[in-house]
Each structure stands twice: as C-alpha cells, then as structure tokens.
Design an enzyme around this catalytic site. Structure first.
Site, PDB file in Angstrom:
ATOM      1  N   ASP A 112     -23.989  85.615  97.801  1.00 15.07           N
ATOM      2  CA  ASP A 112     -24.326  86.608  98.821  1.00 15.07           C
ATOM      3  C   ASP A 112     -23.086  86.838  99.682  1.00 15.07           C
ATOM      4  OD1 ASP A 112     -25.436  88.102 101.003  1.00 15.07           O
ATOM      5  OD2 ASP A 112     -27.412  87.242 100.550  1.00 15.07           O
ATOM      6  N   ASP A 113     -22.810  88.102 100.035  1.00 15.43           N
ATOM      7  CA  ASP A 113     -21.631  88.406 100.836  1.00 15.43           C
ATOM      8  C   ASP A 113     -21.892  88.271 102.335  1.00 15.43           C
ATOM      9  OD1 ASP A 113     -23.331  90.705 100.501  1.00 15.43           O
ATOM     10  OD2 ASP A 113     -21.796  91.908 101.489  1.00 15.43           O
ATOM     11  N   MET A 133     -27.480  93.494  96.597  1.00 15.94           N
ATOM     12  CA  MET A 133     -26.627  94.441  97.322  1.00 15.94           C
ATOM     13  C   MET A 133     -25.341  93.764  97.779  1.00 15.94           C
ATOM     14  SD  MET A 133     -28.560  97.004  96.960  1.00 15.94           S
ATOM     15  CE  MET A 133     -27.720  98.208  97.988  1.00 15.94           C
ATOM     16  N   ILE A 145     -43.654  47.356  68.228  1.00  8.96           N
ATOM     17  CA  ILE A 145     -45.044  47.198  67.777  1.00  8.96           C
ATOM     18  C   ILE A 145     -45.394  45.714  67.756  1.00  8.96           C
ATOM     19  CG2 ILE A 145     -46.687  47.640  65.916  1.00  8.96           C
ATOM     20  CD1 ILE A 145     -44.959  50.009  65.083  1.00  8.96           C
ATOM     21  N   ASP A 153     -45.707  50.883  56.274  1.00  6.67           N
ATOM     22  CA  ASP A 153     -44.975  52.158  56.399  1.00  6.67           C
ATOM     23  C   ASP A 153     -45.867  53.248  56.988  1.00  6.67           C
ATOM     24  OD1 ASP A 153     -42.746  50.969  55.352  1.00  6.67           O
ATOM     25  OD2 ASP A 153     -42.901  51.877  53.364  1.00  6.67           O
ATOM     26  N   GLU A 209     -39.506  47.729  63.438  1.00 10.40           N
ATOM     27  CA  GLU A 209     -40.651  48.226  64.199  1.00 10.40           C
ATOM     28  C   GLU A 209     -40.277  48.508  65.648  1.00 10.40           C
ATOM     29  OE1 GLU A 209     -41.017  43.662  64.268  1.00 10.40           O
ATOM     30  OE2 GLU A 209     -40.249  45.241  62.952  1.00 10.40           O
TER      31      GLU A 209
END
Length: 456
Positions: A9-10, A55, A331, A347, A373
């Site tokens: 922003d200006d 703007m 696991i 598996d 695992e």
C-alpha cells in the site's frame, strides 16, 4: 498459525493499521509501498500471502496481481486484494487477473483474519506438494506450474446444496451454460450424493431448513475422495459469525446473498481452476516419483525419502520460525502376528495399517515406512495440541477396529506412538528422530497402545 505476510500500500497509515492487526495475531509482516517493490520482494524472498491495495500510482494492484500470477516463481502465492471499490465489476476484475480473494475498505477485522488464515492454509498445502515433488526427484515442478496456464475452468462438475428449490434453480441457471450442475434439496443425503461422484465444487446455502450447513460441509470432508473438494457458502449478512467459523474449519470461500451472477461465475472459476491445479500437482508428484523412494508393500515413502525430506523441512521450519512435529509409530507385538498367522497375514496387516495412518493424518502430513513394523509421520506447521490430536486419532483408528485376516475373523492390533517437536535452532534430523524414538520406547514400556511426547 504463523506465516509471512506482505502488505502492499502506498499510504503509510493503511500499512501501519494492517501491520498492527496482523502482528497481534503473530504473523511475520513485511511491507512494500509500490507495486514494483512488492514484485521484487516476492521474487527474492519467501512470502506466504500478499495483501494488495488496488489504488496505487504507477502500477495498480490489478497489474501487480497479474504479474505475480504470470510468473512461475510467484504464481502459487495467494493474493488478497484490498480496495475501496465496491462495484461487482471491480471484484470480478480482481478475480479474473488471478486474485484469490478480496476485502473492501474499511477492512473488517474478523473478515481479514478469516480470509488470511484460509489462504495461508492453502499456501501451506501447495508448498508441501511442491516440496514433495522436489524431494522425490531432482527435477523442478515447472512443468506442472506451466500447465496451470493451460487449465480450463469451464465444464466443471458442481453440486448445489439448498433446501430452497427456487433459489437453487436460479443459481443453477447462472452456472448451467458453462458447467454441469446438480441440485440437492435434501442435505441429509449429501454424503450419499457425493459418494462415487466426481464433483469439483460444492455450493452450500447457509439457509438450510432444519439442517446445519456446517455439518453438511463436515460430512462432505469426511470422505476420502472429497476431502479436498472446494466449498463455497452462500450466506446472508446475519450469517457472518458462522461463516467465519466455517472458514476456520476449512471451507474455501463464501458469497453474499443476493448472489450476483458475475461474481458467482468468477468465484466458481477461481475455485475450479485451483482444484484442477492441485490435481495437476498431485498427478505430477505421483507420476514422477521414482520407485526408489517408495515402499513396495505399503505404497508409503521409504526411509531414504524421509531422511532427505526431514532435513529440508526442518531447515525451512527453523529459518521461518515455524512449528514442526515428528511422530514415530510401532505396531505392538507384530512379531507374534507373523509367528501365529504367517508372513502373508503380516503383510496384509502392514498394508491396512499404512492405509489407516494415511486416512487419519492431514493432507500436509507425510507418512513413511521407516522399516519393518515401524513408521514415521512428519507434520509441518504443527504445535503440541495439533500433534496430540493427530496422534490420538491414528491410535484410535488402529485400536478400535480389528484387522480382517480371514472371512469372519478379525485380528486386534494396537500401536504405540512417540512424538517430538522442533524446539530450537540446534535441533537436527538425528536429534528429532532420537527424541521421537525415546518417546516411543516409553510408550512401549508404559503399557503400549498409547501416545507419549518426549520430555525434552
């Protein structure tokens, strides 16, 4: 949620006002007073979102946005345009040059934060997909980015959820010339409607009769294939508090009623184009990923991939002062599964376990098979509370439902989890994995089927 926000922003007063609001929410703010300065910052540093005034002298916000979206280096940065213009044609113009959203001055604090947070989430997901592609192979993702220019936003498949049949039909007529549109007037059937379908966008009315629209959105997101489906809410001014809540929950956008035809078309175009771009990125990741970085049995990434990706993501988290978590999973008593039922069953359990992990982590999280695992999940932009929530969800998903090993026979399986957080600049990939492993060992020692955080 932290992110680097560029304010353009200006007028210094406007910059200071927005900077104060965002800094109070712990965003890292940088500023630019001209369009060219903004382009230079975006091209030379990491920016997560641009707040862009329309703007400005010399180069207005529309032109800045157009140039950002035309560059492969900055195309993925979300742009939130801020303007005093309130004509629908101005909003449509902003969306057409690539703006992701807009706000009208004077800026409402609630809308500002809701929009910024929503776009930051989008940027985080896009960054993660890009990072995965770069990690998987030493090639850039320019092909996928260039493909964005070729992606059409027409011919989309849209679902309208609205108990007001007349209103739904009017919206359908607005969109029906360029898109395939279905109308659902029974919100309770939303899950059934999207199951097996291939919608690219859902428009949900906030004025549903006898049904919570946020629950409709939540139910849509529970399905695997619609988890990332863009959702736009159609809302009245009185719905603002619930709209803010919806944006926090991950709804992508909203449009105010009465719905203006051109704005609706532009917002729909933006969301469909973004969805197709995300799909393009995912396809790029899937198709270019070398077999050397994936685990044949589970389809997850392997340890070789994880080690490289962890190093890169840790460096990024440390340089940008962002949270990150690492979760290690093992696991429980898996050897007894192989001994009692054979390796084929073992598996099958590993494959189902990997699937449950993937279903219960978030889109930005990365799951890998670490060996045997043992599995590991990398969670970027994740604090203690979020990591605890994900870890507990994974634990419950494994323990609460048996694993089918034969017709009518299910095997009870549990998992122990150790979690650690990126805590300082001295952390290394090795130290994070060591802490997660120590926490995992504690979970095993303290009885298994539990989540333990490291005590560092």
């Amino acid at each position: 949620m932290t992110a680097r926000v560029l304010i353009v922003d200006d007028i210094p007063t406007n910059v200071r006002l927005l900077e104060a609001r965002l800094t109070a929410e712990y965003f890292d703010v940088v500023t630019a007073s001209s369009g060219q300065q903004a382009l230079d910052i975006c091209n030379t540093s990491d920016v997560d979102i641009v707040l862009l005034d329309v703007m400005m002298p010399e180069m207005d916000g529309f032109e800045v946005c157009k140039r950002l979206k035309a560059s492969s280096k900055t195309h993925h940065i979300p742009v939130l345009m801020i303007t005093a213009l309130d004509q629908p044609s101005d909003r449509v113009k902003g969306l057409e040059v690539g703006a992701d959203d807009f706000l009208t001055k004077p800026v409402d604090d609630v809308q500002l934060m809701a929009r910024v947070k929503s776009l930051v989430r989008l940027k985080a997901l896009t960054d993660e997909l890009r990072a995965r592609a770069l990690t998987g192979q030493q090639i850039a993702i320019e092909d996928a980015i260039r493909a964005m220019d070729k992606i059409s936003a027409e011919g989309g498949s849209i679902l309208i959820v609205d108990t007001d049949a007349r209103h739904a039909e009017r919206i359908k007529n607005y969109l029906g010339t360029t898109h395939k549109v279905d109308v659902l007037t029974q919100p309770a059937d939303a899950v059934f409607q999207v199951t097996g379908a291939h919608y690219e966008l859902a428009l949900v009315s906030m004025a549903l009769e006898d049904f919570d629209p946020l629950r409709v959105c939540s139910q849509i997101r529970t399905l695997e294939h619609t988890r990332t489906l863009p959702i736009i809410l159609m809302a009245d001014e009185a719905d603002r508090p619930r709209v803010v809540r919806a944006l926090d929950l991950g709804v992508n956008d909203f449009i105010s009623r009465p719905v203006e035809r051109n704005e609706l078309a532009a917002r729909v175009k933006t969301q469909i184009r973004r969805q197709r771009y995300a799909m393009e990125l995912r396809e790029s990741v899937n198709s270019t990923m070398a077999m050397a970085v994936t685990d044949d049995l589970t389809g997850l990434y392997n340890r070789r991939y994880f080690d490289r990706h962890l190093a890169m993501m840790l460096g990024k988290s440390q340089s940008q002062d962002r949270d990150m978590a690492v979760m290690m999973l093992d696991i429980d008593h898996f050897k007894s599964v192989n001994d009692a039922h054979g390796h084929d069953v073992g598996d099958a359990v590993l494959r189902e376990f990997a699937l449950r992990v993937k279903r219960n982590i978030r889109g930005v999280d990365l799951a890998c098979r670490f060996g045997g695992e043992e599995f590991v999940v990398l969670m970027p932009d994740t604090d203690f509370r979020q990591a605890e929530s994900v870890a507990e969800r994974v634990r419950a998903a494994v323990a609460d439902h048996g694993f089918d090993i034969a017709p009518g026979k299910a095997l009870g399986v549990t998992v122990s989890l150790g979690v650690t957080l990126n805590e300082s600049l001295s952390d290394t990939p090795e130290s994070l994995l060591k802490r997660a492993d120590v926490a995992l060992y504690r979970a095993k020692r303290e009885g298994r089927n539990r989540v333990v955080f490291d005590a560092a």
